[in-house]
Design a protein around this motif. Sequence first.
Motif, mmCIF file in Angstrom:
data_model
loop_
_atom_site.group_PDB
_atom_site.id
_atom_site.type_symbol
_atom_site.label_atom_id
_atom_site.label_comp_id
_atom_site.label_asym_id
_atom_site.label_seq_id
_atom_site.Cartn_x
_atom_site.Cartn_y
_atom_site.Cartn_z
ATOM 1 N N UNK A 141 0.696 -1.506 0.229
ATOM 2 C CA UNK A 141 0.390 0.048 0.070
ATOM 3 C C UNK A 141 0.833 1.296 -0.302
ATOM 4 N N UNK A 142 1.871 1.059 1.223
ATOM 5 C CA UNK A 142 2.703 2.047 1.252
ATOM 6 C C UNK A 142 3.635 2.471 -0.516
ATOM 7 N N UNK A 143 3.894 1.878 -0.903
ATOM 8 C CA UNK A 143 4.961 1.559 -2.431
ATOM 9 C C UNK A 143 4.228 2.124 -3.437
ATOM 10 N N UNK A 144 2.960 1.613 -3.359
ATOM 11 C CA UNK A 144 1.985 1.323 -5.098
ATOM 12 C C UNK A 144 1.337 2.348 -4.428
ATOM 13 N N UNK A 145 1.467 3.458 -3.724
ATOM 14 C CA UNK A 145 -0.055 4.299 -3.098
ATOM 15 C C UNK A 145 -1.207 3.768 -3.245
ATOM 16 N N UNK A 146 -1.431 2.676 -2.863
ATOM 17 C CA UNK A 146 -3.198 1.879 -3.193
ATOM 18 C C UNK A 146 -3.739 1.738 -1.701
ATOM 19 N N UNK A 147 -4.632 0.728 -1.738
ATOM 20 C CA UNK A 147 -5.998 0.898 -0.673
ATOM 21 C C UNK A 147 -5.826 -0.944 -1.131
ATOM 22 N N UNK A 148 -5.386 -1.455 0.285
ATOM 23 C CA UNK A 148 -6.335 -2.966 -0.334
ATOM 24 C C UNK A 148 -6.300 -3.447 0.788
ATOM 25 N N UNK A 149 -7.671 -3.319 0.612
ATOM 26 C CA UNK A 149 -9.227 -3.511 1.584
ATOM 27 C C UNK A 149 -9.361 -4.965 2.422
ATOM 28 N N UNK A 150 -9.158 -4.987 3.887
ATOM 29 C CA UNK A 150 -9.202 -6.469 3.798
ATOM 30 C C UNK A 150 -9.327 -7.767 3.979
ATOM 31 N N UNK A 151 -10.189 -7.503 2.844
ATOM 32 C CA UNK A 151 -11.044 -8.834 3.276
ATOM 33 C C UNK A 151 -10.718 -9.190 1.773
ATOM 34 N N UNK A 152 -9.490 -8.391 0.756
ATOM 35 C CA UNK A 152 -9.082 -8.872 -0.452
ATOM 36 C C UNK A 152 -7.636 -9.182 -0.240
ATOM 37 N N UNK A 153 -7.346 -9.347 0.755
ATOM 38 C CA UNK A 153 -5.781 -9.761 1.128
ATOM 39 C C UNK A 153 -6.070 -11.192 1.486
ATOM 40 N N UNK A 154 -7.026 -12.139 1.731
ATOM 41 C CA UNK A 154 -7.001 -12.615 2.044
ATOM 42 C C UNK A 154 -7.187 -13.949 0.672
#
Length: 76
Positions: A48-61
């Motif tokens: 998220x920090x490196x690519x300036x994106x947001x990864x929703x918790x539900x997507x991480x799985x």
Amino acid sequence: MIKLLEKVIEIICDYQGLDKSSVSENSNLISDIGLSSFDVVSLACKFEEEFNIEIPDRKIRSLQTVGDIVKFIEEN
């Protein structure tokens, strides 16, 4: 795509202390790389920090392989 894949592998290897040649696009984060679920969440924060994106918790799985991470970053 190639540069993005290389950067994702670099971040994972730096985090886990692995040689870059031991990780590929098809490497499974848990069974091949040896990450715990906590490690996966920690790495998600780094991406998220490196690519300036947001990864929703539900997507991480659903991010199970290095390729899954690259695809998610490309799409977001």
